[in-house]
Structure formats: structure tokens, C-alpha cells
Design an enzyme around this catalytic site. Structure first.
Site, PDB file in Angstrom:
ATOM      1  N   SER A   1      -7.584  46.548  -0.348  1.00  0.00           N
ATOM      2  CA  SER A   1      -6.359  45.953  -1.169  1.00  0.00           C
ATOM      3  C   SER A   1      -5.259  46.730  -1.205  1.00  0.00           C
ATOM      4  O   SER A   1      -5.315  48.178  -1.388  1.00  0.00           O
ATOM      5  CB  SER A   1      -6.746  45.626  -2.563  1.00  0.00           C
ATOM      6  OG  SER A   1      -7.736  44.544  -2.708  1.00  0.00           O
TER       7      SER A   1
ATOM      8  N   ASP B   1       2.045  39.704  -6.258  1.00  0.00           N
ATOM      9  CA  ASP B   1       1.097  41.126  -6.005  1.00  0.00           C
ATOM     10  C   ASP B   1       1.650  42.157  -5.362  1.00  0.00           C
ATOM     11  O   ASP B   1       1.293  42.334  -4.284  1.00  0.00           O
ATOM     12  CB  ASP B   1      -0.253  40.529  -5.573  1.00  0.00           C
ATOM     13  CG  ASP B   1      -1.486  41.467  -5.791  1.00  0.00           C
ATOM     14  OD1 ASP B   1      -1.172  42.475  -6.370  1.00  0.00           O
ATOM     15  OD2 ASP B   1      -2.562  41.254  -5.110  1.00  0.00           O
TER      16      ASP B   1
ATOM     17  N   HIS C   1      -2.107  44.368  -8.053  1.00  0.00           N
ATOM     18  CA  HIS C   1      -3.579  44.536  -9.008  1.00  0.00           C
ATOM     19  C   HIS C   1      -4.232  45.771  -8.807  1.00  0.00           C
ATOM     20  O   HIS C   1      -5.143  46.082  -9.456  1.00  0.00           O
ATOM     21  CB  HIS C   1      -4.390  43.063  -8.322  1.00  0.00           C
ATOM     22  CG  HIS C   1      -4.879  43.450  -7.198  1.00  0.00           C
ATOM     23  ND1 HIS C   1      -4.334  43.061  -5.801  1.00  0.00           N
ATOM     24  CD2 HIS C   1      -6.077  44.048  -6.711  1.00  0.00           C
ATOM     25  CE1 HIS C   1      -5.051  43.184  -5.067  1.00  0.00           C
ATOM     26  NE2 HIS C   1      -6.104  44.006  -5.279  1.00  0.00           N
TER      27      HIS C   1
END
Length: 334
Positions: A274, A144, A95
Site C-alpha cells: 500500500s 486515498d 489509509h
């Protein structure tokens, strides 16, 4: 399990939505007492020691200069993290390098910072290629994981740098102590200049699923009540809608994910972390990367000052033991 509400005074006598009201009120009261507004929250983090996390990578995106600033050269802003797993390869989250329309980010606009815990220091390394997992599903943030190939292998460095070992294919990830590091948001929406780290626990996925299911019940109950009052929806229909939704809730996490954090929410990863590593310490003192910072959930009533750190809402990480072979195949193919 305890039940809850955040539904307001107008709902207190509504028999039709009593189940939703209870879920939102009592659990909401428990949430308020969970952590404390002044907790230092990475979230709940501490500054990493100089030279710590030599595999940690900061991903920085080129920023467009405003009017009158064109001659000041390129500007960069950190947006995600990553980890160096080989001399020319960075592991991160899919992402992080996916645009809102689903396309890949422009590799030429991203650099990888290595060799320093402080943003803006160390070495800025250009990215030659982005490899995103073919099965990445942004709707549920599954698969992911992504790889970034540096234009040149790391040979020299202005500071500590080294690759981290990744857990093998199919290897179990033990519940227990873990560490997450990054430059993501702290309390009150603050962003650090220096790398942060915090101690968390890996817990069963069922723990994540249970907390998220309870939050969904609170959100659904609150939403239905507010819509019911303003639109004069019959109470029986609200209760029926609530029962249908909550009786059909599925697990939020897939088998490709890992649940980690603490029950109070005081220590966790947050926006900006992230792509960074979830690590466990091995018997010999070395670090093993078992996950990649992926996603988390906040209450619908949340705001920019409560984007992370909610009781019973753990962080979710990509389970790397499901991707060791995929990583190896991509590295060998290029």
C-alpha cells in the site's frame, strides 16, 4: 457470465436459494483452477534489480521494545510504501497514515527509507509533516492519497535515489502493461527483505466492478444459506433477501480509482505494498507513476494465507490523474 457456489451439501436441494447456490458453486470451481497453489506471487513478483526503483520509499514505523530490550535503541517495521516525487516530498496512500479512530499517525514515529532495495539499508529520513487528502473516505477508501514532508530535502544518499514523474491532471491512463513494486506479502504470508516487482495490466474499471460483484454474490449466497439453515429461515424469504441485495449492487470503484492486475490473480499488489507506485513505461524508457496502491478484496471465506491473488479480483489503485493539481497545491503551500 458463469454462475457459482461454495454452499455445501445442505443447500443443494434448496429451491429458494438456487440463484445464490449457483453463483457460489460454479464460479467457485472456476476460481480453484485459476492459479495454482505454488505460483510465486509483491504476489507473482520477482526481485527488483539493484538500483531499480530509485523513487521507491519504504515507510517504517517505530516499534515499542519489549521488557529487557529498552536499551537496544529504536526498532522499526515496514508497514507501507511510497514514492519520492520531489526532494522533500513522498507520495503515499491516505489509509497508510490514518489510525483506526480516523486520526493521523504520529509523524515523529515514522521514517522514510530511501536509497536501497533492501529493508533496513539505505537512509532513514524523518518525517516532518503529514498531509492527507481532505476528502479521504475510509468507508469506501476513496481519495486515498497523502503526502509526507521530509524534515530535510534529499541532498546526499548512500544509494540510488531519484524522483518519479506523476501523470498530469486529467490525462487518460491507458489500458495495458504496468508495473507495481513493493515489500508487501508474497505467497504463504511471506514478507520479503528485498524490493519486489511484478508485471500487471491496467484494465477498465468495469472489469474490477464485474469481478467484485460476482464475489459479492457468492459471499451473500453463502452467508444467507448458512444463516438460513441454522435459523430455520423460510426459503422464500432467503430468496427474496438475495434478490434484493444483488439487484441493488453498485460499482465498487469510483472514478478516483484504477483497476489493475491479471485475471488469474497470480500477479498483484498485496498488504504491505500500500502507498507504493503503479507505473507505466514511457516511450523514452522513463517511468511515469499513474497510481498508488490502495486496496483489494478477498472472499469472506479467505484466511491469512489467501489475503491476495484471487481470480477476477483485481487490485485497486488511486487514480493520480485526478490529484496532480492537489499535489501541486500542497507542495507550493508548504
Amino acid at each position: 457470465a458463469e454462475e457459482a457456489t461454495g454452499l455445501g451439501e445442505t443447500a443443494k436441494r434448496s429451491a429458494a436459494v438456487e440463484k445464490g447456490r449457483r453463483h457460489v458453486m460454479e464460479r467457485g470451481a472456476r476460481a480453484v483452477s485459476g492459479g495454482g497453489a505454488t505460483a510465486g506471487w509483491v504476489y507473482g513478483g520477482r526481485g527488483a534489480e539493484p538500483g531499480a526503483g530509485p523513487a521507491q520509499v519504504g515507510l517504517l514505523r517505530e516499534q515499542t521494545r519489549g521488557p529487557g530490550q529498552e536499551g537496544r535503541g529504536k526498532g522499526y517495521r515496514q508497514f507501507c510504501g511510497g514514492s519520492l516525487i520531489a526532494r522533500q516530498w513522498v507520495l503515499t496512500a491516505a489509509h497508510c497514515i490514518t489510525q483506526p479512530d480516523g486520526s493521523l499517525s504520529d509523524a515523529s514515529k515514522i521514517v522514510a527509507q530511501t536509497g536501497s532495495n533492501r529493508l533496513g539499508d539505505g537512509d532513514f529520513r524523518p518525517i516532518a509533516k503529514i498531509v492527507r487528502h481532505e476528502g479521504y473516505n475510509p468507508a469506501v477508501i476513496d481519495n486515498d492519497v497523502a503526502l509526507l514532508k521530509l524534515t530535510e530535502p534529499v541532498q546526499q544518499s548512500s544509494g540510488p535515489v531519484g524522483a518519479i514523474k506523476v501523470i498530469g491532471q486529467g490525462q487518460p491512463i491507458p489500458d495495458g502493461p504496468a508495473v507495481v513494486i513493493g515489500w508487501g506479502f508474497m505467497e504463504d504470508d511471506k514478507l520479503p527483505d528485498d524490493l519486489m516487482e511484478t508485471d500487471i495490466n491496467i484494465v477498465p474499471n468495469a472489469t474490477c466492478n464485474a469481478g467484485m460483484a460476482e464475489q459479492t454474490k457468492r459471499d451473500v449466497g453463502s452467508f444467507l444459506l448458512s444463516m438460513g439453515v441454522s435459523n430455520r429461515i423460510p426459503e422464500a424469504k432467503l430468496e427474496e433477501a438475495y434478490d434484493i441485495i444483488v439487484s441493488n449492487l453498485g460499482p465498487s470503484l469510483s472514478d478516483n480509482m484504477v483497476c489493475a492486475g491479471v485475471s488469474t490473480g497470480e500477479r498483484t499488489s498485496c498488504n504491505g505494498d500500500s502507498g507504493g507506485p503503479l507505473m507505466i513505461k514511457q516511450a523514452d524508457g522513463s517511468w511515469l507513476q499513474v497510481g498508488v496502491v490502495s486496496w483489494g478484496r478477498i472472499p469472506l471465506s479467505g484466511n491469512s494465507y489467501s489475503r491476495c491473488g484471487h481470480p477476477e479480483l483485481y487490485g485497486v489503485y488511486t487514480r493520480l490523474s485526478n490529484y496532480y493539481d492537489w499535489i501541486g497545491q500542497k507542495l507550493k503551500a508548504d
